[in-house]
Design a protein around this motif. Structure first.
Motif, PDB file in Angstrom:
ATOM      1  N   SER A   1       0.817  -1.171  -0.159  1.00 18.55           N
ATOM      2  CA  SER A   1       0.003  -0.026   0.001  1.00 18.55           C
ATOM      3  C   SER A   1       0.853   1.436  -0.052  1.00 18.55           C
ATOM      4  N   ARG A   2       0.289   2.356  -0.945  1.00 17.80           N
ATOM      5  CA  ARG A   2       0.902   3.587  -0.786  1.00 17.80           C
ATOM      6  C   ARG A   2       0.221   4.700   0.246  1.00 17.80           C
ATOM      7  N   MET A   3      -0.727   4.109   0.865  1.00 16.91           N
ATOM      8  CA  MET A   3      -1.758   4.990   1.775  1.00 16.91           C
ATOM      9  C   MET A   3      -0.968   5.572   2.683  1.00 16.91           C
ATOM     10  N   PRO A   4       0.196   4.841   3.614  1.00 18.64           N
ATOM     11  CA  PRO A   4       0.611   5.740   4.591  1.00 18.64           C
ATOM     12  C   PRO A   4       1.528   6.570   4.294  1.00 18.64           C
ATOM     13  N   ILE A   5       2.019   6.755   2.767  1.00 15.69           N
ATOM     14  CA  ILE A   5       2.715   7.913   2.232  1.00 15.69           C
ATOM     15  C   ILE A   5       1.902   8.865   1.733  1.00 15.69           C
ATOM     16  N   VAL A   6       1.061   8.442   0.983  1.00 18.66           N
ATOM     17  CA  VAL A   6       0.268   9.519   0.261  1.00 18.66           C
ATOM     18  C   VAL A   6      -1.150   9.934   0.933  1.00 18.66           C
ATOM     19  N   LEU A   7      -1.603   9.386   1.737  1.00 19.85           N
ATOM     20  CA  LEU A   7      -2.754   9.516   2.546  1.00 19.85           C
ATOM     21  C   LEU A   7      -2.747   9.124   3.800  1.00 19.85           C
ATOM     22  N   PRO A   8      -1.970   9.577   4.777  1.00 13.85           N
ATOM     23  CA  PRO A   8      -1.403   9.014   6.092  1.00 13.85           C
ATOM     24  C   PRO A   8      -2.855   8.957   6.982  1.00 13.85           C
ATOM     25  N   GLN A   9      -3.945   9.823   6.763  1.00 12.48           N
ATOM     26  CA  GLN A   9      -5.033   9.794   7.492  1.00 12.48           C
ATOM     27  C   GLN A   9      -5.723   8.377   7.319  1.00 12.48           C
ATOM     28  N   ARG A  10      -5.393   7.617   6.287  1.00  8.38           N
ATOM     29  CA  ARG A  10      -6.064   6.214   6.389  1.00  8.38           C
ATOM     30  C   ARG A  10      -5.550   5.391   7.308  1.00  8.38           C
ATOM     31  N   ILE A  11      -4.701   5.796   8.139  1.00  9.56           N
ATOM     32  CA  ILE A  11      -3.943   4.554   9.072  1.00  9.56           C
ATOM     33  C   ILE A  11      -4.700   5.387  10.643  1.00  9.56           C
ATOM     34  N   ASP A  12      -6.277   4.987  10.335  1.00  5.47           N
ATOM     35  CA  ASP A  12      -6.730   5.310  11.587  1.00  5.47           C
ATOM     36  C   ASP A  12      -7.074   4.335  12.755  1.00  5.47           C
TER      37      ASP A  12
ATOM     38  N   VAL B   1       2.710  -7.995   7.485  1.00  4.53           N
ATOM     39  CA  VAL B   1       3.736  -7.078   6.865  1.00  4.53           C
ATOM     40  C   VAL B   1       3.140  -5.894   6.141  1.00  4.53           C
ATOM     41  N   LEU B   2       3.465  -4.990   6.011  1.00  7.35           N
ATOM     42  CA  LEU B   2       2.993  -3.759   5.281  1.00  7.35           C
ATOM     43  C   LEU B   2       4.397  -3.002   4.168  1.00  7.35           C
ATOM     44  N   VAL B   3       4.088  -3.284   3.038  1.00  5.27           N
ATOM     45  CA  VAL B   3       5.111  -2.832   2.254  1.00  5.27           C
ATOM     46  C   VAL B   3       4.616  -1.334   1.546  1.00  5.27           C
ATOM     47  N   THR B   4       5.200  -0.462   2.023  1.00  5.17           N
ATOM     48  CA  THR B   4       4.900   0.952   1.550  1.00  5.17           C
ATOM     49  C   THR B   4       5.644   1.316   0.087  1.00  5.17           C
ATOM     50  N   HIS B   5       5.346   2.243  -0.359  1.00  2.23           N
ATOM     51  CA  HIS B   5       5.793   2.857  -1.681  1.00  2.23           C
ATOM     52  C   HIS B   5       6.107   4.208  -1.551  1.00  2.23           C
ATOM     53  N   SER B   6       7.704   4.328  -1.233  1.00  7.64           N
ATOM     54  CA  SER B   6       7.963   5.850  -1.270  1.00  7.64           C
ATOM     55  C   SER B   6       9.434   5.724  -2.033  1.00  7.64           C
ATOM     56  N   ASN B   7       9.427   6.947  -3.069  1.00  5.49           N
ATOM     57  CA  ASN B   7      10.485   6.990  -3.887  1.00  5.49           C
ATOM     58  C   ASN B   7      11.254   8.454  -3.571  1.00  5.49           C
ATOM     59  N   HIS B   8      11.028   9.168  -2.567  1.00  6.06           N
ATOM     60  CA  HIS B   8      11.851  10.266  -2.363  1.00  6.06           C
ATOM     61  C   HIS B   8      11.641  10.690  -0.901  1.00  6.06           C
ATOM     62  N   PRO B   9      12.597  11.085  -0.374  1.00  6.62           N
ATOM     63  CA  PRO B   9      12.858  11.334   1.176  1.00  6.62           C
ATOM     64  C   PRO B   9      11.712  12.453   1.501  1.00  6.62           C
ATOM     65  N   ARG B  10      11.222  13.553   0.540  1.00  3.09           N
ATOM     66  CA  ARG B  10      10.637  14.568   0.909  1.00  3.09           C
ATOM     67  C   ARG B  10       9.204  14.033   1.011  1.00  3.09           C
ATOM     68  N   GLU B  11       8.888  12.956   0.574  1.00  2.00           N
ATOM     69  CA  GLU B  11       7.465  12.220   0.763  1.00  2.00           C
ATOM     70  C   GLU B  11       7.209  12.068   2.375  1.00  2.00           C
TER      71      GLU B  11
ATOM     72  N   TYR C   1      12.765  -3.284  -1.913  1.00  2.00           N
ATOM     73  CA  TYR C   1      13.231  -3.283  -3.214  1.00  2.00           C
ATOM     74  C   TYR C   1      13.224  -1.991  -3.649  1.00  2.00           C
ATOM     75  N   LEU C   2      14.402  -1.875  -4.777  1.00  2.00           N
ATOM     76  CA  LEU C   2      14.491  -0.838  -5.556  1.00  2.00           C
ATOM     77  C   LEU C   2      14.136  -1.427  -6.958  1.00  2.00           C
ATOM     78  N   HIS C   3      13.075  -0.933  -7.538  1.00  2.00           N
ATOM     79  CA  HIS C   3      12.689  -1.633  -8.683  1.00  2.00           C
ATOM     80  C   HIS C   3      13.224  -0.916 -10.065  1.00  2.00           C
ATOM     81  N   LEU C   4      13.633  -1.543 -10.985  1.00  6.19           N
ATOM     82  CA  LEU C   4      13.840  -0.943 -12.441  1.00  6.19           C
ATOM     83  C   LEU C   4      12.414  -0.764 -12.893  1.00  6.19           C
ATOM     84  N   LEU C   5      12.276   0.472 -13.663  1.00  8.36           N
ATOM     85  CA  LEU C   5      10.800   0.564 -14.047  1.00  8.36           C
ATOM     86  C   LEU C   5      10.386  -0.705 -15.026  1.00  8.36           C
TER      87      LEU C   5
END
Ligand SMILES: *Cc1c(COP(=O)(O)O)cnc(C)c1O
Ligand code: SF4
Length: 345
Positions: free
Chosen positions: A199-210, A225-235, A287-291
């Protein structure tokens, strides 16, 4: 910053949860998104694409982390539909990772030993322009609509399956009530040991983790296990830290997968800062995925030789446990292929 109220303070009969309101208020028009950060379409190289079949979608809290007035902001570039997406490139397709042939039942992908992936929904809180599922035929393949029972029967019949991965789309787009129905179905299968959520929710809509979600997670009978998806430290701002902290408190192991993206995170300093920021928030890089070579995303690609150079830079900067595994998904292979330099002789 959006205040983090959770449903825990409200009675169950209250209106829709805060996160669903935040989702409904997400930007859907490139012009409106640009205006919010002080930019106009004319400032975007190659122009914007407002009519894209994979429409723009960006939560306001994510936009708040973008640099005002910067047309090359790395968060903006991940989500802004640009003209370059219309450039069709040879070698790029609609199903680059071979999901079609891996369908074991409607909505169920069985590619790798011991684990299956459930496509629980097509919905995502954010539309990442490089997404490999941007052409995925969700309408036909979601487990929730058709053949849900077929997927459950398949998992029940194969005792080698120990891990269920809830994916999508973003599985946390589903209501907690719906997630609970899914986990109730899975509880009847005795050979399951782990539940994983992509899920990308914790990164892009953290309110979801209620509080309601936290309670659901804490009461699951499996290791989670929750695998988040963040690509940049500023996120990773304070709202994201709080959400990840709540997940950690619910007993969830936190990992991150990132995609290597041109002009967004394709330098060792940014990737090292991402690993450090993730770990500071209790998340290990996975993981760091190649596109994945999905049509419309060619302008994000970083070639393999450059990727290997970046990995070398990371190893020179970081402890081993903060270096993600560089992988490429190749259709038909039994695992995500590690990408490595030829051994030095
Ligand atoms: C990526 C993926 C997995 C998980 O693979 P791991 O290497 O265990 O992270 C499982 N099933 C499918 C279909 C996948 O695409
Ligand atoms: S959150 Fe994941 S599935 Fe959703 S659009 Fe982004 S990359 Fe694709």
């Amino acid at each position: 910053m959006i205040p983090l109220t959770t449903t825990s303070c409200q009675s169950p009969s209250d209106d829709e949860p805060h996160w669903q309101r935040a989702l409904a208020e997400a930007f859907r028009q490139p012009e409106a998104l640009l205006a919010a950060i002080g930019l106009s379409p004319a400032q975007i190289a190659g122009g914007i694409d407002a009519e894209n079949a994979f429409p723009l979608r960006v939560p306001r809290g994510y936009v708040a982390r973008m640099q005002y007035g910067d047309p090359s902001d790395p968060l903006l570039l991940q989500v802004l539909s640009r003209g370059a997406e219309a450039d069709l490139q040879p070698g790029f397709g609609d199903d680059p990772v071979g999901d079609g042939p891996a369908l074991a039942a409607p909505g169920l992908l069985h590619k790798y030993h011991g684990r299956v992936l459930l496509v629980t929904t097509g919905a995502c809180p954010i539309h990442c322009r490089y997404c490999f599922r941007r052409h995925y035929p969700y309408a036909e393949q979601r487990a929730e609509d058709r053949g849900w029972q077929q997927a459950m029967d398949y998992i029940a019949a194969d005792t080698s399956i120990q891990e269920i991965i809830l994916s999508g789309g973003d599985p946390l787009s589903l209501t907690t009530t719906r997630l609970n129905e899914i986990s109730d179905g899975l509880r009847r299968i005795p050979h399951l040991r782990r539940l994983r959520i992509h899920s990308r929710m914790p990164i892009v809509l953290p309110q979801r983790i209620d509080h309601e979600l936290q309670t659901w997670l804490a009461e699951l009978p499996w290791q989670t296990v929750l695998v988040t998806h963040s690509n940049h430290p500023r996120e990773l701002d304070a709202t994201v830290h709080r959400a990840l902290g709540s997940l950690h408190d619910a007993g969830v192991t936190l990992l991150n997968q990132a995609v290597l993206l041109r002009h967004i995170n394709d330098n060792s300093d940014t990737l090292a800062a991402l690993s450090e920021a993730l770990f500071a928030a209790g998340v290990l890089p996975y993981y760091l995925h190649l596109l994945d070579r999905v049509q419309g995303a060619a302008h994000f690609e970083v070639d393999e030789a450059s990727a290997l150079g970046l990995m070398d830079g990371l190893r020179q900067r970081l402890p081993g446990f903060l270096v993600p595994r560089l992988v490429r998904e190749v259709a038909g292979k039994p695992y995500k292929l590690p990408v490595s330099a030829r051994p030095m002789s």
